[in-house]
Design an enzyme around this catalytic site. Structure first.
Site, short mmCIF file in Angstrom:
data_model
loop_
_atom_site.label_atom_id
_atom_site.label_comp_id
_atom_site.label_asym_id
_atom_site.label_seq_id
_atom_site.Cartn_x
_atom_site.Cartn_y
_atom_site.Cartn_z
N ASP A 131 -8.44 1.30 -4.08
CA ASP A 131 -9.58 2.16 -4.74
C ASP A 131 -9.67 1.83 -6.33
OD1 ASP A 131 -9.78 3.01 -2.12
OD2 ASP A 131 -9.12 5.21 -2.58
N ARG A 181 -15.35 -4.37 -2.56
CA ARG A 181 -16.07 -3.37 -1.94
C ARG A 181 -16.93 -2.47 -3.21
NH1 ARG A 181 -12.64 0.93 -0.04
NH2 ARG A 181 -12.25 1.44 -1.95
N GLY A 185 -19.94 4.96 -7.65
CA GLY A 185 -18.74 5.92 -8.52
C GLY A 185 -18.88 7.29 -8.10
#
Ligand SMILES: Cc1cc2nc3c(=O)[nH]c(=O)nc-3n(C[C@H](O)[C@H](O)[C@H](O)COP(=O)(O)OP(=O)(O)OC[C@H]3O[C@@H](n4cnc5c(N)ncnc54)[C@H](O)[C@@H]3O)c2cc1C
Length: 309
Positions: A131, A181, A185
């Protein structure tokens, strides 16, 4: 709306709220819309159900900003168990990890060692996703990602279209053949480093999406995935792919559990790659409040659950 979003993002970082809000029944009922349960078992059951609809899954064990070695190790061991369960049930499921949960704030080497254990454990074709968190972590995250990618080509990274720097970050990664990916945001970032107008974020997203897909067609991007619920944007990316005569399954869309369910199914039924990110765990407060900030209309939903008390 912008003020409400800022207030919610501030609330997502408030420790008092985190300790107290999670015990309120209406908050617990509301979070269940975005999370099938707090346990890995609940996530595994959901992955099995989604598989019936040809929808793949990505698991995330909720948590962030771990500052204790033992805790970071526990998270790592949990992911090793997750991968074992995924493999033994033969599920089309990948994992996505937050580096601050693997000890990023304890130093890059601690974090890399934990990440590497997870990468070594993923023996199949699946990607282990990383992530992207708030902007103060972007340099460190990219540094660890590059290091991992050299040794483990099936490592993926999340990039955020709201940051001005992302265009350059993407260009810098392409020689390493990354899996990316792309998301808009989710954090509160200042105007010096991030687009604040939604139209600008969307425009940048589409530009970056085209670059990723071109790179994928030329063999410079191992996998281009789009983490968004924005149906209009998904349609434009789909058109871009169709206009070039590329196969439909070049479009990989990843959405969060509980959001745009009909669209997740429509994509899967129409030959696109549809993937749902399933989050679980007890540390859901900041993550849940960021979901509210993304769509303040979700507050009505929270309110309905207060009234249902
Ligand atoms: C698979 C996946 C992984 C992600 N990983 C990261 C990450 O690593 N780092 C990071 O910063 N962000 C991450 N995000 C969050 C992302 O940055 C956005 O905040 C989030 O996806 C909302 O933006 P959007 O693209 O859906 O577009 P938006 O323009 O915000 O939304 C488009 C439409 O989608 C629907 N929608 C969007 N959000 C919600 C919601 N919360 N509840 C209900 N409906 C909603 C609404 O109908 C809205 O009109 C991730 C998102 C996804 C889907």
């Amino acid at each position: 709306m912008a003020l409400l979003r800022s207030l919610l993002l501030a609330a997502s970082r408030n420790a008092w709220m985190r300790r107290n809000a999670v015990n309120l029944p209406f908050v617990r009922r509301s979070v269940s819309r975005f999370m099938p349960g707090e346990t890995l078992e609940a996530a595994l059951r959901t992955a099995e159900q989604l598989r019936q609809s040809r929808i793949g899954t990505v698991f995330t064990h909720l948590g962030e900003n771990v500052t204790d070695h033992g805790e970071a190790r526990k998270v790592t061991e949990h992911y090793l168990e997750v991968l074992d369960r995924i493999h033994s049930q033969n599920l089309p499921t990948e994992v996505s990890v937050k580096l601050t949960q693997l000890g990023l704030e304890l130093g890059p080497d601690v974090c890399y060692e934990n990440l590497e254990q997870i990468l070594r454990h993923e023996r199949g074709e699946a990607i282990v996703w990383v992530d992207m968190e708030a902007s103060n972590h972007v340099d460190a995250t990219l540094g660890i990602y590059r290091r991992a990618l050299e040794k483990y080509p099936r490592t993926g990274i999340c990039l955020q279209a709201y940051l001005y720097r992302t265009k350059e970050d993407l260009a810098g990664l392409l020689p390493l053949k990354p899996s990316v990916r792309l998301v808009k945001g989710a954090y509160k970032e200042p105007a010096q480093i991030a687009f604040s107008r939604k139209a600008d974020v969307d425009r940048n997203y589409f530009t970056l999406a085209q670059e990723m897909l071109r790179a994928e067609a030329e063999g410079h991007c191992a996998r281009a995935a789009f983490g968004t619920h924005d149906v209009r944007l998904i349609g434009r990316i789909g058109d871009f792919i169709a206009q070039r005569g590329w196969p439909k399954n070049r479009l990989e869309v990843q959405m969060l559990y509980g959001i745009q369910r009909a669209e997740q199914e429509r994509l899967a039924q129409n030959g696109y790659r549809s993937i749902v990110l399933v989050s679980y765990g007890t540390y859901w407060y900041p993550w849940f409040v960021r979901r509210l900030a993304e769509r303040p209309a979700n507050l009505w939903f929270l309110l309905r659950n207060v009234l249902a008390n």
